[in-house]
Structures are given as structure tokens and as C-alpha cells.
Design an enzyme around this catalytic site. Structure first.
Site, PDB file in Angstrom:
ATOM      1  CG  ASN A  44       0.418 -12.424 -13.951  1.00 56.95           C
ATOM      2  OD1 ASN A  44       0.846 -12.063 -15.042  1.00 56.95           O
ATOM      3  ND2 ASN A  44       0.148 -11.575 -12.988  1.00 56.95           N
ATOM      4  CG  ASP A  45      -2.424 -17.875 -11.606  1.00 56.83           C
ATOM      5  OD1 ASP A  45      -1.288 -17.839 -11.097  1.00 56.83           O
ATOM      6  OD2 ASP A  45      -3.460 -17.647 -10.971  1.00 56.83           O
ATOM      7  NE  ARG A  48      -5.314  -9.012  -6.994  1.00 52.85           N
ATOM      8  CZ  ARG A  48      -4.301  -9.815  -7.291  1.00 52.85           C
ATOM      9  NH1 ARG A  48      -3.631  -9.622  -8.393  1.00 52.85           N
ATOM     10  NH2 ARG A  48      -3.956 -10.775  -6.495  1.00 52.85           N
ATOM     11  NE  ARG A  81      -9.511 -12.199  -9.385  1.00 52.21           N
ATOM     12  CZ  ARG A  81      -8.173 -12.162  -9.305  1.00 52.21           C
ATOM     13  NH1 ARG A  81      -7.447 -12.503 -10.358  1.00 52.21           N
ATOM     14  NH2 ARG A  81      -7.581 -11.759  -8.206  1.00 52.21           N
ATOM     15  NE  ARG A 110       4.649 -14.275 -11.511  1.00 56.40           N
ATOM     16  CZ  ARG A 110       4.178 -13.112 -11.882  1.00 56.40           C
ATOM     17  NH1 ARG A 110       4.801 -12.449 -12.835  1.00 56.40           N
ATOM     18  NH2 ARG A 110       3.106 -12.604 -11.355  1.00 56.40           N
ATOM     19  CG  HIS A 168      -2.151  -0.882   0.985  1.00 54.87           C
ATOM     20  ND1 HIS A 168      -2.727  -1.658   1.947  1.00 54.87           N
ATOM     21  CD2 HIS A 168      -2.864  -1.123  -0.149  1.00 54.87           C
ATOM     22  CE1 HIS A 168      -3.752  -2.313   1.442  1.00 54.87           C
ATOM     23  NE2 HIS A 168      -3.850  -2.013   0.167  1.00 54.87           N
TER      24      HIS A 168
END
Length: 588
Positions: free
Chosen positions: A469-470, A311, A347, A480, A204
Site C-alpha cells: 500500500n505505502d 498492527r 509490527r 490514493r 469496528h
């Protein structure tokens, strides 16, 4: 500041960290709490003193809360960073967290120890808990708890907090760590840049720094130990470099870079209100990824055409209780109203129960990345899932909302998720609550099985979003974050590109939209390939939008279609990389 201020008495030192907020600054060091907190050691006490120790701990909690409320009032009064208030509210909630309070008090009583040591023990357990989270973004939520713990321990020790408000003149702030509550009190102009020993790109603190457009570099290990108040240093927040005892030659280079960076910023902002359109008229939607409300201003400033990925996991983290439907609704409604009439893709929960729901008695998993997470967890806990779905549906009454299911690997999962959504709709109808009856439903394509049967999914949903990414990690079977195999993480791997091509074809054959919301979307060289493969929209962080748009506006769709077609013929990553690098030369 003048050049003569600098005394070259030692060799030039260049330190590297993680550049989390771009820009270049040259200025004097101001050390803020220059070392990590040295809390009192373990201390046994007589049983009769434990009640006093508990009282001392609770008083420290009250004082911490009072300090945060004062910061909040000051920020609201000054009209600075009002989007960041949610972070302060989250920190206040952590001070009221039953786990933190109960476990600390329990330790003081059971072990008859000092409050500082008991709290440190509880924080250590929480740190271990977060360190097991495989998602780097979520793992960094630990830093908020660490900042709260630091504040409580300071108050237990009666130690004065050297605040940002004490800063006079233009300085570069250097500290072991900086809490987001301190960062949001920084005033651009007074604080030229800041540096910390620890930290990550998605903390943050980093998010707030980017929103305030203050150059920042974190994770420089011991920077707070090797500079002194008054030293003049150079900070490059773009590449994460710090120059100490710099030479005249280095100073000249960075002064030139400052001018170049200012011109670069002006150039990019020319593109802000222009469409992401190729020279032959093909349009691509460029959208943003966010987790919290405070990430919205930079997205709007950089011309995002909507939120491609919101998210929602933060609602579940750091809490003893599950978020209520109204808590979900408030979070979604804030974003939907702020970005309207542009769309927001919500999502559903994308982590496992063992990672965040401390109140649920779930067994620890050996391989959580492939275990009970995302849609699998939601379908196992339909009450938790439906609470979120109902709130998302209700949020659709306030703007353009889309719902996206993550980690779908088979049709049965998708159909069950859709049936729970229909149940939620029926409940809301009976209750007379408003929502968008035609709300768009999509799936994230992020595991190979979903990519292979994308043609099946395409008949059941309104859009796809490829989570690269996934998808890369599962397709190439690599973590990774593992230093031994991270080098294998190659977005231009032929297998990955062929999978993406297959998903795009399946979506378009069914007449639905397909986007990419992973890190590939925000890099111009990868974005060029994705657009050439006919991806319809790209969702990324705020600071990538203008550079990707600049690239798109310089190329013709027919040309990058040819490039993508050529790329699909290559057999190796190195051949593909070299080819794309050569094609990118003219578009930087």
C-alpha cells in the site's frame, strides 16, 4: 416471507454503498434509531447553574458506563462474541478518558453552556484530529468515539436507546449508524443483514459484522430516510447493492444468486484445511492481517497459517496515557496464545506522534505521511519504543513471535532499532524474564530507498515483508485518497513489479523469507503475479484467504513463473492488466 408480501407500487430503486460483510439477504426492514441524533442547540445559562450541568454530564457518563457493563455481562452470559469484549472495554475506557471529561467540563464552566453543546464541541475537535490521519484504517477509529458521544448525549437527553434486543422475527436492520456494541448483540438468523447511512470498511462495526457473518452494507448516505419499517428489500453485502421496490425479475436474479453464494461458500470451505500448494507442489504460506483480537476467529475459520501483520497502533489511540509494558504484553499475549503454534508477526508502532499521543506536545506537520512517523518517531522516543519492544520480547515466551520494523529507509535506522532491541533483551535477562533468544527480526519494505538497498538489509534481518500500500504510494508519488490522482494507483505498474522482483531476489540471495502484507496479497490476480515472482508468503484479510488459495491450487508454479517473467517485459500498466486478466480467465 412470501413473494406476495411485496407490493410493487413504485419504480425499482437501486442504491449502492460499501459492502463490508458478504452475503445476500431478502427481508423486512426494521429501523433502529432511524435518524442521526438531534441534540439540543447551544444554550447559555447563568453561572450558578454550571455546577448542575456538570453533574448532569457526569451522571450521563455513569449511565453510559452502566449500559455498556450490562451489554458486556449479557454477551459473556450468552457466550456470544466473547472475542468482542475488548471493544466494549475500549468504549468504557473512552468514557473515563480525561481529555473527553476534562475538556467538556472546562467548556461548560468557561462558556456557561449546556453539557450537550460542550460535549459536541469536544467531539468536533476530536473528529478534526482523526480526519487528518492519512491511514484510512486508523482514521476510522473515530467512529468508536462518535458512538460513545452519541450514547452520552442520548443519556443527557433522557432518550431511550432502541436496542437490538427489541427485534422480533427475521429482519434487515436499517439505521443512520450502528455502534459495534449493538452489532455484536445481533443474532444471525434474526438479523438477516444491516444497512447504515455512514461507515467504512475497517470500522469496528464492519469487523464485528464480518466475524458474525451477517451481510452488511454501510455508507449508503440516506438509506434510513428512504425505507420504512416493514418494507421488503434485497441486500447484497458482497457488492454493496440494495434493491428497493424490486421487480419480479430482480427477485428471481437474487434468489439464484443466494443459491450460488451458498454453493460458493461450501466450495471455498473445501479448501480450508488444504495447503496453498500449486499443482506441481510449490507451497505458499497464506497468513492474516489483524488489529484486534476479535478479528482472529474469521482468520482461523478461513485457514490462516499465522498472523503476517499484527498492527499495534490501537494500543495508543484514544488514550490520554501511554500504554504500559503490561498493557502491551496482555494484548500480544492474547493473540499469540490464541493462534499458537502458528506464528505472529508484531509490527512496531507505525504512525506519527502527532496522530495519537495527545499528551505529547508535538508540532503539527505539513506532510505527516513523510514526517516523524513509524520507526522515525520510535527512534526519537526510545523510552516509548523500548516499552513496546520489551513487551514483544516477553510475548515471545508464549509462542512463535517475530518483530517487524516499519518504514525503515536506511541502514542507520535499522542498526539503531536493533541496538535498542538488544538493550531491551539485556534488561530482561537481568530481570530474569523469559523471551525467545532467537526471535526473528524483519523490516517492512515500503519506501523506494529500502527496496533499492534491500540487499544491504537482507544481511541484517531474518525476513522482509513488502507493504505494497505505502510502497505504491511512495513509488508512484500519489495519494490514493486524493480523488484527482487515485486513478494512478496501479498495483501492476511496471515500476512496482520490478521493485518487488528486486526485493525478492535480494532476500533469496541472502537466504531469507519475503512476504507481502498489503492489499495486493488478497486479490487473486495480483497474488498470481506475486507468487510467480517467488514471494514466499502472503498476508491478507480473512475473507481473501480461501479465494487466493483456490487460485494457487489451480495453477502450476512453472506456469505462473513464466507469466511473471512475461509481465516484467511489459512497458505499460494497461498491457500488464490485459495480460493478467486473460491469464486469470481459467482460475476464477
Amino acid at each position: 416471507m412470501t413473494d406476495t408480501d411485496k407490493k410493487h407500487t413504485a419504480a425499482e430503486i437501486v442504491k449502492r454503498g460499501i459492502g463490508v460483510s458478504p452475503g445476500i439477504a431478502i427481508g423486512r426492514v426494521y429501523k433502529l434509531d432511524s435518524a442521526s441524533l438531534d441534540a439540543p442547540a447551544f444554550c447559555y445559562m447563568d453561572k450558578s447553574y454550571t455546577s448542575l450541568e456538570i453533574k448532569r454530564f457526569k451522571n450521563a457518563l455513569k449511565e453510559s458506563k452502566r449500559q455498556l457493563l450490562n451489554i458486556k455481562k449479557r454477551i459473556i452470559k450468552n457466550g456470544m462474541g466473547t472475542e468482542h469484549i475488548s471493544i466494549i472495554d475500549a468504549h468504557i475506557m473512552m468514557l473515563e478518558d480525561k481529555t473527553l471529561i476534562h475538556d467538556t467540563v472546562k467548556l461548560i464552566k468557561a462558556d456557561m453552556i449546556n453539557a450537550e453543546w460542550a460535549l459536541k464541541s469536544v467531539l468536533k475537535d476530536l473528529r478534526n484530529f482523526f480526519s487528518r490521519i492519512d491511514d484510512a484504517y486508523l482514521r476510522e477509529r473515530w467512529s468508536d468515539i462518535e458512538h460513545i458521544g452519541d450514547r452520552i448525549i442520548r443519556n443527557l437527553m433522557g432518550k431511550k436507546h432502541k436496542g437490538i434486543g427489541d427485534i422480533k422475527g427475521e429482519v434487515i436492520v436499517v439505521s443512520h449508524d450502528i455502534a459495534p456494541t449493538d452489532t455484536m448483540q445481533m443474532v444471525k438468523g434474526n438479523v438477516l443483514a444491516f444497512l447504515t447511512d455512514v461507515g467504512g470498511k475497517t470500522s469496528h462495526t464492519a469487523i464485528v459484522a464480518r466475524s458474525l457473518e451477517i451481510p452488511a452494507v454501510v455508507g449508503i448516505e440516506n438509506i434510513s430516510q428512504i425505507v420504512n419499517d416493514g418494507d421488503i428489500i434485497i441486500v447484497d453485502g458482497t457488492d454493496g447493492t440494495i434493491s428497493i421496490n424490486y421487480s419480479e425479475k430482480t427477485l428471481k436474479i437474487y434468489k439464484e444468486r443466494m443459491i450460488e453464494y451458498a454453493n460458493y461458500q461450501k466450495l471455498y470451505h473445501i479448501y480450508k484445511d488444504l495447503p496453498a500448494e500449486t499443482t506441481d507442489g510449490h507451497k505458499v504460506k497464506l497468513m492474516g492481517n489483524i488489529e484486534m483480537l476479535e478479528e482472529l476467529p474469521p482468520l482461523i475459520e478461513h485457514g490462516a497459517e499465522g498472523i503476517g501483520l499484527y498492527r499495534t497502533e490501537f494500543l495508543y489511540l484514544n488514550k490520554r496515557h501511554l500504554p504500559s509494558e503490561d498493557e502491551h504484553l496482555k494484548a500480544y499475549q492474547d493473540v499469540v496464545l490464541r493462534i499458537a503454534p502458528k506464528p505472529v508477526t508484531l509490527r512496531t508502532l507505525d504512525i506519527g506522534g502527532d496522530k495519537f499521543l495527545s499528551q505529547m506536545d508535538l508540532a503539527e506537520e505539513i506532510n505527516p505521511a513523510m514526517g516523524l512517523r513509524a520507526i522515525r518517531f520510535c527512534l526519537k522516543k526510545p523510552d516509548i519504543f523500548k516499552t513496546q519492544l520489551r513487551a514483544m520480547l516477553r510475548a515471545s515466551a508464549f509462542g512463535r513471535v517475530r518483530i517487524m520494523f516499519p518504514m525503515i529507509s536506511g541502514l542507520d535506522e535499522l542498526m539503531t532499532a536493533k541496538s535498542l532491541l538488544e538493550e531491551s533483551k539485556e534488561e530482561l535477562r537481568k530481570e530474569g524474564r523469559h523471551f525467545d533468544e532467537n526471535i526473528k527480526i524483519g523490516v517492512m519494505i515500503e519506501v523506494p530507498s529500502s527496496a533499492v538497498i534491500a540487499d544491504v538489509f537482507a544481511k541484517e534481518v531474518d525476513f522482509f515483508s513488502i507493504g505494497t500500500n505505502d510502497l505504491l504510494q511512495y513509488t508512484l508519488a500519489i495519494d490514493r485518497g486524493n480523488e484527482h490522482v487515485a486513478y494512478l494507483y496501479k498495483p501492476l505498474h511496471p515500476a512496482v513489479l520490478r521493485i518487488i522482483k528486486g526485493v525478492v531476489d535480494a532476500a533469496h540471495d541472502a537466504g531469507i523469507e519475503v512476504g507481502v502484507c498489503g492489499e495486493m496479497a488478497g486479490e487473486p490476480e495480483y497474488a498470481m503475479v506475486l507468487v510467480g515472482l517467488s514471494v514466499d508468503n502472503l498476508s491478507m484479510n480473512a475473507f481473501s484467504i480461501l479465494k487466493v488459495k483456490k487460485m494457487i491450487r489451480q495453477v502450476s508454479y512453472s506456469e505462473i513463473r513464466k507469466i511473471a517473467k512475461e509481465v516484467l517485459k511489459f512497458r505499460s500498466v494497461s498491457d500488464t492488466d490485459n495480460f493478467i486478466k486473460s491469464k486469470m480467465e481459467g482460475y476464477r
